[in-house]
Design a protein around this motif. Structure first.
Motif, short mmCIF file in Angstrom:
data_model
loop_
_atom_site.label_atom_id
_atom_site.label_comp_id
_atom_site.label_asym_id
_atom_site.label_seq_id
_atom_site.Cartn_x
_atom_site.Cartn_y
_atom_site.Cartn_z
N ALA A 94 0.83 -1.21 0.00
CA ALA A 94 0.00 0.00 0.00
C ALA A 94 0.87 1.26 0.00
O ALA A 94 0.58 2.22 -0.72
CB ALA A 94 -0.93 0.00 1.21
N TYR A 95 1.94 1.24 0.79
CA TYR A 95 2.85 2.39 0.85
C TYR A 95 3.49 2.64 -0.53
O TYR A 95 3.53 3.78 -1.01
CB TYR A 95 3.93 2.14 1.90
CG TYR A 95 5.03 3.17 1.90
CD1 TYR A 95 4.86 4.39 2.56
CD2 TYR A 95 6.23 2.93 1.23
CE1 TYR A 95 5.87 5.34 2.56
CE2 TYR A 95 7.24 3.89 1.23
CZ TYR A 95 7.06 5.08 1.89
OH TYR A 95 8.06 6.02 1.88
N ALA A 98 0.80 3.79 -3.17
CA ALA A 98 0.41 5.19 -2.92
C ALA A 98 1.56 6.14 -3.27
O ALA A 98 1.34 7.20 -3.88
CB ALA A 98 0.01 5.37 -1.45
N LEU A 101 1.86 6.34 -7.09
CA LEU A 101 0.74 7.11 -7.65
C LEU A 101 0.94 8.61 -7.41
O LEU A 101 0.75 9.43 -8.31
CB LEU A 101 -0.59 6.66 -7.04
CG LEU A 101 -1.12 5.33 -7.55
CD1 LEU A 101 -2.25 4.83 -6.65
CD2 LEU A 101 -1.58 5.44 -9.00
N ALA A 102 1.34 8.97 -6.20
CA ALA A 102 1.56 10.39 -5.88
C ALA A 102 2.77 10.95 -6.61
O ALA A 102 2.71 12.07 -7.14
CB ALA A 102 1.72 10.56 -4.37
N TYR A 117 5.41 -0.21 -9.38
CA TYR A 117 4.96 -0.80 -8.11
C TYR A 117 5.32 -2.29 -8.07
O TYR A 117 5.89 -2.78 -7.10
CB TYR A 117 3.46 -0.55 -7.97
CG TYR A 117 2.66 -1.53 -7.15
CD1 TYR A 117 2.83 -1.63 -5.76
CD2 TYR A 117 1.70 -2.35 -7.73
CE1 TYR A 117 2.06 -2.50 -5.00
CE2 TYR A 117 0.93 -3.21 -6.99
CZ TYR A 117 1.12 -3.29 -5.63
OH TYR A 117 0.36 -4.17 -4.89
#
Length: 184
Positions: A94-95, A98, A101-102, A117
């Protein structure tokens, strides 16, 4: 995608029936046990009233993203509850997802983000999925000697020094992965 499955049966809360497999599972298991000789009907009754059936699975997918969708955590790289790495992998995934994506929000397509990822996380996930030889079968012994050996190992593992040695050989280390730094 491949799955490795083990059927786990055990004691539940009295009257709770069968969790995981549902009532249909109770009927299937009960039918198989009922034909097992003189103890079959007793086992089938106990299983129906007080037991549970569940499946322990390990998910291995050749590729995590597909179009505008990717998988995260147990959906894509479940190591097995027996490895102790489920939460570590899910949170790390998840880290990274995210962060990617950011980091690439303004100049990359989702395919590039999902590929990055997977490139970052897959080696760690695959290490966590490689269970020691004999696991998960060791956790569900089928003989009296196997049950005694499992109990002996579990009693020994309760001692801190023994647990430390066992963890070096049996548990994939969660600290072997260096988290990327995302300055956002």
């Amino acid at each position: 995608m491949t799955h490795r499955n083990v059927l786990i049966a055990g004691a539940g809360i009295a009257g709770a029936g069968i969790a995981g497999a549902g009532i249909a599972g109770a009927g299937i298991a009960g039918a198989g046990i009922a034909g097992a000789g003189i103890a079959g009907p007793t086992l089938a009754y106990w299983l129906h009233r007080h037991g549970y059936l569940d499946r322990v699975s390990q998910v291995r997918m050749p590729r995590w993203p597909h179009g505008r969708v990717t998988v995260l955590g147990d959906a894509g790289y479940c190591p097995s509850p027996l490895s102790g790495m489920d939460t570590s992998l899910a949170l790390t995934g998840a880290y990274i997802l995210a962060g990617e994506l950011a980091h690439h929000a303004h100049h990359a397509h989702h395919e590039q983000v999902f590929t990055r990822y997977e490139e970052l996380l897959r080696p760690y996930a695959e290490r966590a999925q490689d269970l020691p030889p004999g696991v998960p079968r060791v956790a569900a012994p089928r003989t009296r000697a196997g049950i005694r050996a499992l109990h002996l190992v579990l009693r020994a593992a309760a001692r801190p020094r023994v647990a430390e040695v066992l963890n070096r050989f049996l548990v994939p280390p969660a600290d072997t992965f260096a988290l990327p730094s995302y300055s956002l």
